[in-house]
Design a protein around this motif. Structure first.
Motif, PDB file in Angstrom:
ATOM      1  N   ARG A 297      -2.987  -7.707  -4.292  1.00 50.19           N
ATOM      2  CA  ARG A 297      -4.103  -7.549  -3.639  1.00 50.19           C
ATOM      3  C   ARG A 297      -5.535  -7.465  -4.539  1.00 50.19           C
ATOM      4  NH1 ARG A 297      -5.246  -3.335  -0.436  1.00 50.19           N
ATOM      5  NH2 ARG A 297      -3.912  -1.880  -1.607  1.00 50.19           N
TER       6      ARG A 297
ATOM      7  N   ILE B 262     -11.079  -7.092  -4.627  1.00 52.16           N
ATOM      8  CA  ILE B 262     -10.136  -6.409  -3.757  1.00 52.16           C
ATOM      9  C   ILE B 262      -9.976  -7.278  -2.712  1.00 52.16           C
ATOM     10  CG2 ILE B 262      -9.420  -4.253  -2.670  1.00 52.16           C
ATOM     11  CD1 ILE B 262     -11.485  -2.652  -4.431  1.00 52.16           C
ATOM     12  N   ASP B 263      -8.721  -7.597  -2.158  1.00 49.97           N
ATOM     13  CA  ASP B 263      -8.586  -8.354  -0.831  1.00 49.97           C
ATOM     14  C   ASP B 263      -7.921  -7.510   0.022  1.00 49.97           C
ATOM     15  OD1 ASP B 263      -7.926 -11.230  -2.991  1.00 49.97           O
ATOM     16  OD2 ASP B 263      -9.754 -10.638  -2.061  1.00 49.97           O
ATOM     17  N   SER B 264      -7.990  -7.685   1.358  1.00 51.38           N
ATOM     18  CA  SER B 264      -7.370  -6.838   2.277  1.00 51.38           C
ATOM     19  C   SER B 264      -7.282  -5.411   2.196  1.00 51.38           C
ATOM     20  CB  SER B 264      -5.906  -7.388   2.493  1.00 51.38           C
ATOM     21  OG  SER B 264      -5.302  -7.063   3.793  1.00 51.38           O
TER      22      SER B 264
ATOM     23  N   LYS C  16      -7.012  -1.518   2.608  1.00 51.81           N
ATOM     24  CA  LYS C  16      -6.404  -0.585   3.558  1.00 51.81           C
ATOM     25  C   LYS C  16      -7.071   0.769   3.329  1.00 51.81           C
ATOM     26  CE  LYS C  16      -2.231  -2.771   2.175  1.00 51.81           C
ATOM     27  NZ  LYS C  16      -0.567  -2.693   1.475  1.00 51.81           N
TER      28      LYS C  16
ATOM     29  N   PRO D 125     -12.631  -7.806   2.449  1.00 51.57           N
ATOM     30  CA  PRO D 125     -12.626  -7.808   0.764  1.00 51.57           C
ATOM     31  C   PRO D 125     -13.736  -7.033   0.199  1.00 51.57           C
ATOM     32  CG  PRO D 125     -13.574  -9.715   1.869  1.00 51.57           C
ATOM     33  CD  PRO D 125     -13.136  -8.957   3.211  1.00 51.57           C
TER      34      PRO D 125
ATOM     35  N   ASP E 100      -6.794   2.775   0.436  1.00 54.53           N
ATOM     36  CA  ASP E 100      -7.629   2.338  -1.050  1.00 54.53           C
ATOM     37  C   ASP E 100      -9.032   3.317  -0.989  1.00 54.53           C
ATOM     38  OD1 ASP E 100      -6.691  -0.932  -0.093  1.00 54.53           O
ATOM     39  OD2 ASP E 100      -5.796   0.345  -1.749  1.00 54.53           O
TER      40      ASP E 100
ATOM     41  N   VAL F  30      -1.358  -2.057  -5.959  1.00 61.13           N
ATOM     42  CA  VAL F  30      -2.448  -2.809  -5.833  1.00 61.13           C
ATOM     43  C   VAL F  30      -1.889  -4.217  -6.055  1.00 61.13           C
ATOM     44  CG1 VAL F  30      -3.933  -0.989  -6.214  1.00 61.13           C
ATOM     45  CG2 VAL F  30      -3.541  -2.804  -8.048  1.00 61.13           C
TER      46      VAL F  30
END
Length: 127
Positions: A67, A83-85, A87, A17, A90, A64
């Protein structure tokens, strides 16, 4: 003088995160809708999320949604992006932007509709 200053970016791993912040000065923050955009190398600036003047309405890009969470603290003149998880896709420079607008809805997705911009903060996601 209007200033938008982003912070919180860095090098992170996939799945981590991250919380970005944008501190704003030189304008009446409660009169402005706010947004986050991002720009990856060799790509156009892309809409990420927006919120209206009081933060009660938000809008996200499909890439997005679920997330990312945009929020604002009008007492602190600050905008946030949780921002979670993360990638690898991103990875980009993340910018906050402001538009003088007091509406119940957050609807501006075109970067040309925003008047003021920060300098950006780099987010790099390693796989």
């Amino acid at each position: 003088q209007v200033q938008l200053v982003e912070s919180g970016g860095g090098l992170v791993q996939t799945g981590d995160p991250l919380k970005l912040a944008c501190t704003v000065s030189g304008l009446r923050f409660t009169n402005y809708a706010m947004a986050w955009f991002r720009q990856a190398p060799a790509k156009e600036r892309e809409f990420v999320a927006a919120c209206n003047y009081n933060g009660q309405d938000t809008r996200y890009s499909d890439s997005v949604k679920g997330r990312f969470t945009i929020s604002r603290d009008n007492a602190e003149n600050a905008l946030y992006l949780q921002i979670d998880s993360l990638k690898p896709e991103d990875t980009a420079v993340y910018y906050c932007a402001a538009r003088m607008e007091v509406l119940l809805v957050a609807r501006r997705m075109n970067p040309n509709e925003y008047e003021f911009w920060g300098q950006g903060t780099q987010v790099t996601v390693s796989s």
